[in-house]
Design a protein around this motif. Structure first.
Motif, PDB file in Angstrom:
ATOM      1  N   ASP A  92       0.879  -1.128  -0.105  1.00  0.00           N
ATOM      2  CA  ASP A  92      -0.018   0.034   0.097  1.00  0.00           C
ATOM      3  C   ASP A  92       0.826   1.222  -0.132  1.00  0.00           C
ATOM      4  O   ASP A  92       0.647   2.213  -0.811  1.00  0.00           O
ATOM      5  N   LYS A  93       1.884   1.436   0.909  1.00  0.00           N
ATOM      6  CA  LYS A  93       2.552   2.614   0.916  1.00  0.00           C
ATOM      7  C   LYS A  93       3.323   2.789  -0.239  1.00  0.00           C
ATOM      8  O   LYS A  93       3.889   4.058  -0.487  1.00  0.00           O
ATOM      9  N   ASP A  94       4.119   1.696  -0.824  1.00  0.00           N
ATOM     10  CA  ASP A  94       4.992   1.782  -2.002  1.00  0.00           C
ATOM     11  C   ASP A  94       4.236   1.571  -3.495  1.00  0.00           C
ATOM     12  O   ASP A  94       5.095   1.710  -4.243  1.00  0.00           O
ATOM     13  N   TRP A  95       3.275   1.523  -3.266  1.00  0.00           N
ATOM     14  CA  TRP A  95       2.474   1.331  -4.615  1.00  0.00           C
ATOM     15  C   TRP A  95       2.710   2.474  -5.840  1.00  0.00           C
ATOM     16  O   TRP A  95       2.990   2.216  -6.785  1.00  0.00           O
ATOM     17  N   GLU A  96       2.326   3.635  -5.309  1.00  0.00           N
ATOM     18  CA  GLU A  96       2.570   4.890  -6.131  1.00  0.00           C
ATOM     19  C   GLU A  96       3.731   5.152  -6.587  1.00  0.00           C
ATOM     20  O   GLU A  96       4.226   5.548  -7.803  1.00  0.00           O
ATOM     21  N   ALA A  97       4.850   4.835  -5.560  1.00  0.00           N
ATOM     22  CA  ALA A  97       6.189   4.789  -5.886  1.00  0.00           C
ATOM     23  C   ALA A  97       6.454   3.769  -6.902  1.00  0.00           C
ATOM     24  O   ALA A  97       7.530   4.150  -7.900  1.00  0.00           O
ATOM     25  N   TYR A  98       6.199   2.731  -6.678  1.00  0.00           N
ATOM     26  CA  TYR A  98       6.448   1.801  -7.783  1.00  0.00           C
ATOM     27  C   TYR A  98       6.030   2.019  -8.934  1.00  0.00           C
ATOM     28  O   TYR A  98       6.778   1.808 -10.015  1.00  0.00           O
ATOM     29  N   LYS A  99       5.016   2.358  -9.175  1.00  0.00           N
ATOM     30  CA  LYS A  99       4.498   2.713 -10.535  1.00  0.00           C
ATOM     31  C   LYS A  99       5.014   4.048 -11.131  1.00  0.00           C
ATOM     32  O   LYS A  99       5.328   4.058 -12.331  1.00  0.00           O
ATOM     33  N   LYS A 100       5.566   4.799 -10.149  1.00  0.00           N
ATOM     34  CA  LYS A 100       6.468   6.079 -10.802  1.00  0.00           C
ATOM     35  C   LYS A 100       7.726   5.506 -11.292  1.00  0.00           C
ATOM     36  O   LYS A 100       8.079   5.789 -12.363  1.00  0.00           O
ATOM     37  N   ASP A 101       8.311   4.521 -10.566  1.00  0.00           N
ATOM     38  CA  ASP A 101       9.575   3.932 -11.087  1.00  0.00           C
ATOM     39  C   ASP A 101       9.379   3.123 -12.495  1.00  0.00           C
ATOM     40  O   ASP A 101      10.317   3.281 -13.308  1.00  0.00           O
ATOM     41  N   ILE A 102       8.218   2.764 -12.697  1.00  0.00           N
ATOM     42  CA  ILE A 102       7.922   2.036 -13.992  1.00  0.00           C
ATOM     43  C   ILE A 102       8.035   3.046 -15.109  1.00  0.00           C
ATOM     44  O   ILE A 102       8.258   2.720 -16.133  1.00  0.00           O
ATOM     45  N   GLU A 103       7.245   4.013 -14.779  1.00  0.00           N
ATOM     46  CA  GLU A 103       7.147   5.301 -15.720  1.00  0.00           C
ATOM     47  C   GLU A 103       8.646   5.804 -15.968  1.00  0.00           C
ATOM     48  O   GLU A 103       8.690   5.990 -17.053  1.00  0.00           O
ATOM     49  N   ASN A 104       9.206   5.976 -15.383  1.00  0.00           N
ATOM     50  CA  ASN A 104      10.879   6.439 -15.180  1.00  0.00           C
ATOM     51  C   ASN A 104      11.359   5.460 -16.147  1.00  0.00           C
ATOM     52  O   ASN A 104      12.534   5.874 -16.806  1.00  0.00           O
ATOM     53  N   LEU A 105      11.183   4.158 -15.965  1.00  0.00           N
ATOM     54  CA  LEU A 105      11.814   3.270 -17.156  1.00  0.00           C
ATOM     55  C   LEU A 105      11.299   3.218 -18.388  1.00  0.00           C
ATOM     56  O   LEU A 105      11.820   2.528 -19.499  1.00  0.00           O
ATOM     57  N   GLY A 106      10.517   4.284 -18.935  1.00  0.00           N
ATOM     58  CA  GLY A 106      10.008   4.488 -20.155  1.00  0.00           C
ATOM     59  C   GLY A 106       8.841   3.697 -20.389  1.00  0.00           C
ATOM     60  O   GLY A 106       8.620   3.515 -21.935  1.00  0.00           O
ATOM     61  N   PHE A 107       8.051   3.452 -19.447  1.00  0.00           N
ATOM     62  CA  PHE A 107       6.867   2.479 -19.723  1.00  0.00           C
ATOM     63  C   PHE A 107       5.941   3.010 -20.803  1.00  0.00           C
ATOM     64  O   PHE A 107       5.192   2.521 -21.741  1.00  0.00           O
ATOM     65  N   SER A 108       5.457   4.334 -20.722  1.00  0.00           N
ATOM     66  CA  SER A 108       4.479   5.021 -21.402  1.00  0.00           C
ATOM     67  C   SER A 108       4.932   5.131 -23.042  1.00  0.00           C
ATOM     68  O   SER A 108       4.014   4.697 -23.753  1.00  0.00           O
ATOM     69  N   LYS A 109       6.099   5.314 -23.242  1.00  0.00           N
ATOM     70  CA  LYS A 109       6.546   5.218 -24.506  1.00  0.00           C
ATOM     71  C   LYS A 109       6.714   3.703 -25.101  1.00  0.00           C
ATOM     72  O   LYS A 109       6.407   3.478 -26.299  1.00  0.00           O
ATOM     73  N   TYR A 110       6.958   3.022 -24.189  1.00  0.00           N
ATOM     74  CA  TYR A 110       7.087   1.394 -24.662  1.00  0.00           C
ATOM     75  C   TYR A 110       5.561   1.228 -24.905  1.00  0.00           C
ATOM     76  O   TYR A 110       5.407   0.316 -25.960  1.00  0.00           O
ATOM     77  N   LEU A 111       4.711   1.310 -24.022  1.00  0.00           N
ATOM     78  CA  LEU A 111       3.389   0.835 -24.359  1.00  0.00           C
ATOM     79  C   LEU A 111       2.919   1.488 -25.668  1.00  0.00           C
ATOM     80  O   LEU A 111       2.200   1.004 -26.656  1.00  0.00           O
ATOM     81  N   SER A 112       2.855   2.747 -25.832  1.00  0.00           N
ATOM     82  CA  SER A 112       2.455   3.579 -27.077  1.00  0.00           C
ATOM     83  C   SER A 112       3.028   2.992 -28.458  1.00  0.00           C
ATOM     84  O   SER A 112       2.371   3.041 -29.284  1.00  0.00           O
ATOM     85  N   THR A 113       4.242   2.613 -28.250  1.00  0.00           N
ATOM     86  CA  THR A 113       5.145   2.286 -29.496  1.00  0.00           C
ATOM     87  C   THR A 113       4.544   1.146 -30.009  1.00  0.00           C
ATOM     88  O   THR A 113       4.053   0.770 -31.271  1.00  0.00           O
ATOM     89  N   MET A 114       4.273  -0.002 -28.877  1.00  0.00           N
ATOM     90  CA  MET A 114       3.564  -1.210 -29.152  1.00  0.00           C
ATOM     91  C   MET A 114       2.237  -1.069 -29.733  1.00  0.00           C
ATOM     92  O   MET A 114       1.930  -1.625 -30.774  1.00  0.00           O
ATOM     93  N   GLN A 115       1.415  -0.056 -29.133  1.00  0.00           N
ATOM     94  CA  GLN A 115       0.075   0.316 -29.496  1.00  0.00           C
ATOM     95  C   GLN A 115       0.042   0.751 -30.899  1.00  0.00           C
ATOM     96  O   GLN A 115      -0.992   0.348 -31.642  1.00  0.00           O
ATOM     97  N   LYS A 116       0.732   1.795 -31.451  1.00  0.00           N
ATOM     98  CA  LYS A 116       0.930   2.288 -32.441  1.00  0.00           C
ATOM     99  C   LYS A 116       1.176   1.197 -33.484  1.00  0.00           C
ATOM    100  O   LYS A 116       0.684   1.103 -34.698  1.00  0.00           O
TER     101      LYS A 116
END
Length: 560
Positions: free
Chosen positions: A529-553
């Protein structure tokens, strides 16, 4: 009247197929040879007829060797195929291991030297196929499918998305696919529970995560369920190298769709690619796994245990110490040649989620690019005809089974009338060969470009009550998993070079981070619970959004 409707339907399907093929062709997709000619070989017979040519021709094939195939040029299957087609096959055998094979393949493609006529299951990646296809090294096959295809037209009619799966970004098809309808494989996210313990502990087959938790608690609290005089029972184990053997496959699906680590925990939702590990349901699933872990219901080695080590826990000197595990087959973790543990386990159907629904991934038989014709092929039409022939449905064609499985009498025999197959119907063949033993009778799976579910379905089984894993896996797939199968597995995607480069590093980094986080959350090193948001932020910092959008495109370009 019925015949009239059937005829009109056949015409409509044929017209639609031609339109789809035309749509998948952009620019010069007519499969011309290097000289720019498209003339059909004067020796070639009509599509679907054999031999393929009236006069013997040579064809060279590059394919990985297999250690237990002792002979290729004089293999019984090679001789059968040459007689059937009038094509003399000349093999170039690549290294057997994937790493060595890819290294040799890369050097060969970059050398500029003459290539063999055909690459057959040579390990070419979709990126390589698209790149070298655009460079003209591999021939486009769109027009060949339309003009000469017989078996592939049947497959395209059966699987309408097959053409899209094998179409490169430039609209051309540079490889014929391998399509495997392995019933065991299509529903391989299985979970096995010790039925012997279940009965001894007075428990019923669990249908929900909570019921499964209660069963595990009963396993833990019961006295010496395995009868070895020790309180050493382990309710649940997991493996890091099994077949869908991790904790976050089967056990996650009641909380969030999960296709497993092998698919990067990615799933389809209304034509959108999503990541299980970014959903709130993933957090709920982690909490459930932590509950199991905190109560000592999960093996403490679950995040490092290998399948070979698991076999010791299930079949070691202390007997079977395991209550449950996830895996596509019993034989991954159990020595099924020995009586005992192999007879203890039963398949658990998918567990119900909070909404009362059950789901399991349907690992659809996507087309895997497997048969590539190079620009050096002297007669590419003939080469294509061979590829199309290798996609023959041999499940009911016992003549072709002599090629795909070896000569009748040597590796298989016809069963007697009344003997049933896995599918409950009259069996058509009984295997007499032990897979993996040295042979010169066939090519293993190398030459198979289409494996129908009926291949295994028509396999003879014994009716004497003896252990039969094939029957167990078939029955589990058909009865326990197929009714809940969900089309959530992302299909294969062809990426442009810049797209492939853009996702390569994030893909590896994300997989490693997610895997590490699963272990940390479940073992309590991090607070869910306490570290969930930090976990998702770490994932975003690893390029998640671009990774997913590239696959979707890339997905949208290929499938929408």
């Amino acid at each position: 009247m019925r015949k009239g409707r059937s005829a009109r339907l056949t015409v409509i399907v044929s017209v639609v197929l031609l339109l789809i093929l035309a749509a998948c062709t952009s620019g010069n997709g007519d499969g011309k040879d290097p000289a720019g000619t498209t003339a059909k070989s004067s020796d070639m017979t009509a599509s679907g007829e054999f031999p393929i040519v009236t006069k013997t021709q040579q064809i060279s094939i590059y394919t990985p060797k297999i250690s237990w195939i002792t002979e290729w040029d004089n293999n019984a299957a090679t001789k059968w195929l040459e007689k059937k087609t009038n094509l003399k096959v000349n093999f170039t055998l690549a290294p057997e291991t994937a790493a060595e094979g890819q290294q040799k393949l890369n050097l060969l493609l970059a050398s500029g030297s003459k290539l063999p006529d055909v690459f057959l299951k040579a390990g070419l990646t979709t990126d390589q196929i698209a790149t070298y296809g655009q460079q003209g090294l591999f021939l486009p096959l769109n027009d060949y499918i339309q003009k000469y295809g017989v078996n592939y037209k049947k497959l395209i009619e059966k699987y309408p998305s097959l053409l899209k799966q094998i179409t490169a970004p430039d609209g051309k098809i540079y490889a014929l696919p391998y399509v495997a309808e392995c019933m065991h494989c299509m529903y391989s996210q299985r979970f096995w529970i010790n039925k012997k313990w279940l009965d001894a502990a007075g428990q019923k087959m669990p249908t929900t995560p909570d019921e499964l938790y209660n069963v595990f608690m009963a396993f833990k609290q019961a006295k010496d369920l395995n009868g070895n005089g020790k309180q050493d029972e382990i309710p649940l184990i997991a493996t890091i190298d099994g077949w869908n053997g991790e904790l976050t496959g089967f056990l996650m699906n009641p909380f969030v769709p999960s296709t497993g680590k092998g698919n990067g925990w990615l799933y389809m939702d209304n034509k959108q690619i999503k990541a299980s590990y970014m959903q709130d349901g993933w957090r709920d699933g982690l909490k459930y796994l932590k509950k199991l872990y905190d109560n000592n219901l999960i093996d403490k080695e679950a995040f490092s245990l290998k399948a070979s080590q698991a076999k010791v826990l299930i079949g070691g000197p202390d007997g079977n110490r395991v209550g449950a595990f996830a895996d596509g087959a019993l034989s991954s973790l159990i020595d099924i040649g020995v009586k005992g543990a192999r007879d203890d386990f039963a398949a658990v159907p998918p567990l119900k989620g909070a909404n009362g629904k059950r789901i399991t991934p349907w690992y659809e038989p996507f087309g895997s690019p497997s048969f590539v014709i190079t620009k050096y092929a002297a007669d590419p039409e003939v080469a294509f005809r061979l590829g199309d022939a290798l996609a023959t449905d041999y499940s009911h064609d016992l003549d072709w089974r002599n090629f795909f499985y070896g000569p009748e009498g040597d590796t298989w025999v016809k069963p007697e009338q009344g003997v049933k197959g896995l599918n409950g119907q009259q069996a058509l063949w009984k295997q007499t060969y032990q897979w993996g033993t040295p042979t010169d009778k066939f090519w293993a799976t190398t030459g198979i470009l289409y494996a129908s579910a009926d291949d295994k379905g028509t396999l003879a089984v014994t009716n004497d009550g003896s252990f039969n894993q094939e029957q167990i896996l078939w029955d589990a797939a058909v009865n326990d998993y197929k009714p809940y199968g969900a089309s959530i597995v992302p299909p294969p995607i062809f990426y442009k070079t810049d797209e492939a480069e853009a996702i390569a590093e994030p893909k590896t980094q994300l997989s490693n981070y997610v895997e590490k986080s699963i272990m940390e959350f479940v073992t309590g090193k991090r607070d869910i619970d306490k570290d969930w948001e930090a976990y998702k932020k770490d994932i975003e910092n690893l390029g998640f959004s671009k990774y997913l959008s590239t696959m979707q495109k890339a997905y949208d370009r290929q499938y929408k």
